[in-house]
Design a protein around this motif. Structure first.
Motif, PDB file in Angstrom:
ATOM      1  N   SER A  78       0.841  -1.212   0.000  1.00 42.93           N
ATOM      2  CA  SER A  78       0.000   0.000   0.000  1.00 42.93           C
ATOM      3  C   SER A  78       0.867   1.250   0.000  1.00 42.93           C
ATOM      4  O   SER A  78       0.595   2.212  -0.731  1.00 42.93           O
ATOM      5  CB  SER A  78      -0.919  -0.003   1.225  1.00 42.93           C
ATOM      6  N   ALA A  79       1.924   1.223   0.825  1.00 41.89           N
ATOM      7  CA  ALA A  79       2.825   2.376   0.893  1.00 41.89           C
ATOM      8  C   ALA A  79       3.524   2.593  -0.443  1.00 41.89           C
ATOM      9  O   ALA A  79       3.630   3.727  -0.936  1.00 41.89           O
ATOM     10  CB  ALA A  79       3.849   2.168   1.999  1.00 41.89           C
ATOM     11  N   ALA A  80       4.018   1.519  -1.052  1.00 38.63           N
ATOM     12  CA  ALA A  80       4.733   1.628  -2.329  1.00 38.63           C
ATOM     13  C   ALA A  80       3.821   2.183  -3.421  1.00 38.63           C
ATOM     14  O   ALA A  80       4.239   3.020  -4.237  1.00 38.63           O
ATOM     15  CB  ALA A  80       5.280   0.262  -2.736  1.00 38.63           C
ATOM     16  N   ASN A  81       2.582   1.734  -3.443  1.00 35.76           N
ATOM     17  CA  ASN A  81       1.636   2.238  -4.450  1.00 35.76           C
ATOM     18  C   ASN A  81       1.344   3.725  -4.240  1.00 35.76           C
ATOM     19  O   ASN A  81       1.234   4.492  -5.214  1.00 35.76           O
ATOM     20  CB  ASN A  81       0.333   1.435  -4.403  1.00 35.76           C
ATOM     21  N   ASN A  82       1.232   4.132  -2.987  1.00 35.34           N
ATOM     22  CA  ASN A  82       1.002   5.553  -2.703  1.00 35.34           C
ATOM     23  C   ASN A  82       2.213   6.399  -3.076  1.00 35.34           C
ATOM     24  O   ASN A  82       2.079   7.518  -3.584  1.00 35.34           O
ATOM     25  CB  ASN A  82       0.672   5.745  -1.215  1.00 35.34           C
ATOM     26  N   ALA A 129      12.462   2.311  -9.963  1.00 30.76           N
ATOM     27  CA  ALA A 129      12.896   1.624  -8.738  1.00 30.76           C
ATOM     28  C   ALA A 129      11.704   1.199  -7.887  1.00 30.76           C
ATOM     29  O   ALA A 129      11.658   0.064  -7.381  1.00 30.76           O
ATOM     30  CB  ALA A 129      13.823   2.535  -7.928  1.00 30.76           C
ATOM     31  N   MET A 130      10.731   2.090  -7.739  1.00 35.50           N
ATOM     32  CA  MET A 130       9.548   1.752  -6.933  1.00 35.50           C
ATOM     33  C   MET A 130       8.675   0.728  -7.639  1.00 35.50           C
ATOM     34  O   MET A 130       8.033  -0.112  -6.994  1.00 35.50           O
ATOM     35  CB  MET A 130       8.741   3.014  -6.620  1.00 35.50           C
ATOM     36  N   THR A 131       8.652   0.772  -8.970  1.00 35.10           N
ATOM     37  CA  THR A 131       7.900  -0.243  -9.722  1.00 35.10           C
ATOM     38  C   THR A 131       8.516  -1.619  -9.508  1.00 35.10           C
ATOM     39  O   THR A 131       7.803  -2.624  -9.361  1.00 35.10           O
ATOM     40  CB  THR A 131       7.881   0.094 -11.221  1.00 35.10           C
ATOM     41  N   ASN A 132       9.848  -1.674  -9.460  1.00 28.56           N
ATOM     42  CA  ASN A 132      10.525  -2.938  -9.179  1.00 28.56           C
ATOM     43  C   ASN A 132      10.171  -3.447  -7.782  1.00 28.56           C
ATOM     44  O   ASN A 132      10.018  -4.653  -7.563  1.00 28.56           O
ATOM     45  CB  ASN A 132      12.046  -2.763  -9.300  1.00 28.56           C
ATOM     46  N   THR A 170       7.324  -2.877  -6.170  1.00 27.61           N
ATOM     47  CA  THR A 170       5.954  -3.420  -6.188  1.00 27.61           C
ATOM     48  C   THR A 170       5.919  -4.797  -6.849  1.00 27.61           C
ATOM     49  O   THR A 170       5.128  -5.658  -6.449  1.00 27.61           O
ATOM     50  CB  THR A 170       4.992  -2.463  -6.912  1.00 27.61           C
ATOM     51  N   SER A 171       6.780  -5.008  -7.851  1.00 30.36           N
ATOM     52  CA  SER A 171       6.834  -6.321  -8.499  1.00 30.36           C
ATOM     53  C   SER A 171       7.318  -7.382  -7.517  1.00 30.36           C
ATOM     54  O   SER A 171       6.763  -8.489  -7.443  1.00 30.36           O
ATOM     55  CB  SER A 171       7.765  -6.274  -9.716  1.00 30.36           C
TER      56      SER A 171
END
Length: 311
Positions: free
Chosen positions: A80-84, A234-237, A239-240
């Motif tokens: 949730s934090a990463a998506n935000n 980097a954040m997309t990685n 979330t993956s």
């Protein structure tokens, strides 16, 4: 058969039958009242021993399932934090992309600078708040006075003690963005701030540089946009990786529940009573008990027949 006042064979046979029936009846009544055909080791030592071992495994699997639930909570909070944070980074990219349009106006750049610094604060706040019982996978370090005691989590996946570890993502984020220097907060790792203090909100960003009353872009527009895009990548990685861990934990949780059910069934097969069978047996034994009492009463009366021989 001879009549004797000293030995009453019929009475002894009737009494043996009654005692045997009474013993069986007691065992059946116990099975009906407890729902178990093997309630103690005396009922069936082998079955009781195996069932006890299975019950231990059942408790162990319950602990594994609880650990998986905790790991799932940590991963869910981090996701949730990463998506935000990704949503905030999209706003950062929009603001940075428009810098070139405002570079001739110090006032406009000052306003954008405040906006970008606000986004930095928002990103670090979200990262700090992604803490579950002291575990924060987005934390750069521990012992920063924020209640973060670990930036990784290990959990047991099965009864044999197999474990999985989810390591904090700050190092991989810094590697993806190429951030250098002392990294104390997530925005440092994302390459959006430098020299920040853990637990303190950022007061600047890498896109604009203030010198006295003047403010200017710190690099070319293309390079600044590239910084934001690296941070988004980097954040997309992250979330993956979180998605892969979520699937892993979900699969192990489903399997763990199935194992718990199988262990419970195995234990029940060894110890649980068949209530329909026990009910029928109870009725039969109660009838046999009544007949045995009647037979004993008749047998006890035979010795009285000796008196008729002397009348």
């Amino acid at each position: 058969m001879s009549l004797s006042v000293n030995t009453n064979n019929s009475s002894m046979v009737a009494l043996e039958t009654l005692n045997s029936t009474q013993s069986q009846l007691s065992a059946t009544e116990n099975a009906v009242s407890t729902g178990k055909k093997v309630a103690t080791a005396a009922d069936n030592p082998a079955a009781f021993g195996i069932a006890s071992q299975i019950n231990g495994d059942t408790q162990g699997q319950a602990a594994v399932n609880d650990g998986l639930s905790y790991a799932s909570s940590v991963v869910s909070s981090t996701t949730s934090a990463a998506n935000n944070i990704l949503s905030v980074l999209n706003k950062v990219q929009e603001a940075v992309t428009g810098l070139k349009d405002n570079d001739s106006s110090s006032t406009s750049l000052s306003q954008v600078n405040e906006e970008l610094t606000g986004y930095m604060k928002e990103i670090d706040t979200i990262a700090r708040d992604a803490t579950t019982k002291g575990v924060n996978l987005l934390s750069v370090g521990t012992g920063d006075g924020l209640g973060i005691t670990s930036n990784q989590i290990s959990y047991v996946t099965g009864l044999q003690g197999d474990t999985q570890t989810i390591t904090g993502f700050s190092a991989s984020i810094a590697s993806d963005t190429g951030a250098t220097g002392t990294i104390s907060v997530l925005t440092d790792a994302l390459g959006l701030t430098t020299g920040s203090t853990a637990g303190a909100d950022p007061t600047s960003n890498v896109f604009l540089t203030a010198t006295g009353s003047s403010i200017a872009m710190s690099d070319t527009a293309a390079n600044l946009i590239d910084k934001v895009q690296n941070a988004i990548t980097a954040m997309t990685n992250v979330t993956s990786k979180l998605g892969a861990n979520t699937n892993m934990i979900a699969a192990m949780s489903t399997y763990g529940e199935a194992v718990s059910d199988d262990l419970t069934s195995a234990s029940g097969a060894l110890t649980d009573a068949d209530m329909s069978s026990e009910s029928a047996k109870l009725t039969s034994l109660q009838t046999k008990q009544s007949l045995a009492i009647k037979s004993l009463s008749i047998a006890n009366g035979e010795s009285q027949n000796v008196l008729s021989l002397f009348q």
